[in-house]
Design a protein around this motif. Sequence first.
Motif, PDB file in Angstrom:
ATOM      1  N   VAL A  55       0.757  -1.184   0.070  1.00 32.04           N
ATOM      2  CA  VAL A  55      -0.073   0.004  -0.096  1.00 32.04           C
ATOM      3  C   VAL A  55       0.848   1.127  -0.082  1.00 32.04           C
ATOM      4  N   LEU A  56       2.025   1.029   0.680  1.00 33.29           N
ATOM      5  CA  LEU A  56       2.831   2.258   0.816  1.00 33.29           C
ATOM      6  C   LEU A  56       3.353   2.675  -0.653  1.00 33.29           C
ATOM      7  N   MET A  57       3.689   1.797  -1.194  1.00 32.56           N
ATOM      8  CA  MET A  57       4.467   1.683  -2.496  1.00 32.56           C
ATOM      9  C   MET A  57       3.348   2.349  -3.460  1.00 32.56           C
ATOM     10  N   ALA A  58       2.297   1.900  -3.483  1.00 30.48           N
ATOM     11  CA  ALA A  58       1.109   2.600  -4.281  1.00 30.48           C
ATOM     12  C   ALA A  58       0.819   3.887  -3.867  1.00 30.48           C
ATOM     13  N   LEU A  59       0.881   4.280  -2.612  1.00 31.69           N
ATOM     14  CA  LEU A  59       0.487   5.475  -2.425  1.00 31.69           C
ATOM     15  C   LEU A  59       1.583   6.819  -2.482  1.00 31.69           C
ATOM     16  N   ARG A  60       2.875   6.074  -2.432  1.00 34.55           N
ATOM     17  CA  ARG A  60       4.020   6.947  -2.786  1.00 34.55           C
ATOM     18  C   ARG A  60       3.937   7.425  -4.321  1.00 34.55           C
ATOM     19  N   ILE A  61       3.446   6.848  -5.245  1.00 31.49           N
ATOM     20  CA  ILE A  61       3.043   7.112  -6.779  1.00 31.49           C
ATOM     21  C   ILE A  61       2.280   8.387  -6.727  1.00 31.49           C
ATOM     22  N   SER A  62       1.171   8.384  -5.875  1.00 25.43           N
ATOM     23  CA  SER A  62       0.129   9.260  -5.995  1.00 25.43           C
ATOM     24  C   SER A  62       0.224  10.373  -5.138  1.00 25.43           C
TER      25      SER A  62
END
Length: 280
Positions: A55-62
């Motif tokens: 989840v943190l990797m996904a949030l880092r993108i946005s």
Amino acid sequence: MRELSRKERLEFNKLQKRLRRNVGNAIADYNMIEAGDRIMVCLSGGKDSYAMLDVLMALRISAPIDFELVAVNLDQKQPGFPEDVLPAYLEQLDIPWYILEKDTYSIVREVIPEGKTTCGLCSRLRRGSLYGFAQDIGASKIALGHHRDDIVETLFLNMFFGGSLKAMPPKLLSDDGRNVVIRPMAFCKEKDLVAYADYKAFPIIPCNLCGSQENLQRVQIKQMLKDWERQYPGRTETIFRSICNVAPSQLADTALFDFSKLRVEVDQDLHLPAIRVVNL
């Protein structure tokens, strides 16, 4: 990720959005992540830490700010630990990662008598190693995968067995003041993480040091909460909300609220009435 049917894909999308929203809200509410942060994500090989990293990797993108993620696992040299699983998984990700090797297993087995709970010493040794490495790599935050249910369980553990009213805070400054610990999954339900791990087919590594100890106090608390939830759906969420809505004046901690100064102003000119029966 395993193959999903159309219905499963719809359910997965809703679950993924819910987890990302919960993590995003926790980060915002407690200012967990700031611009320029280097966050050491502690990866145990369990469902919670896999989901947290994902989840943190996904949030880092946005995210509107830039921050770094560094995945770290502590290999405690437990017998039968599959050393190749995490490196194979992490090698596929576009982030730095490290495997720390330290034989805390032997220390725990040497110190703790057979049949006694090993979690306390094990967690202290693990925490010390991870905290030290975070300083070595210049990490400004240490992310742990504890979720809502972990926090509620800890509340009752401390009340029932420690005589204190405390749980796991979403954000914490370590005792030595050198590390900030964050729990981005604080608003996430364990059942959601179980489902997410199944959808994503994370390579789960079970803990054979403490995970099989059925006499753990935490196991008893977890069962108590499951029974409550079955009888009164939503109770765990209500308990968690109470942790976020504390009224110090309604407890009894004199260090938290100054009861000694509570008094009212009395009109000294008033006297006791002469009539014994007073009609109000």
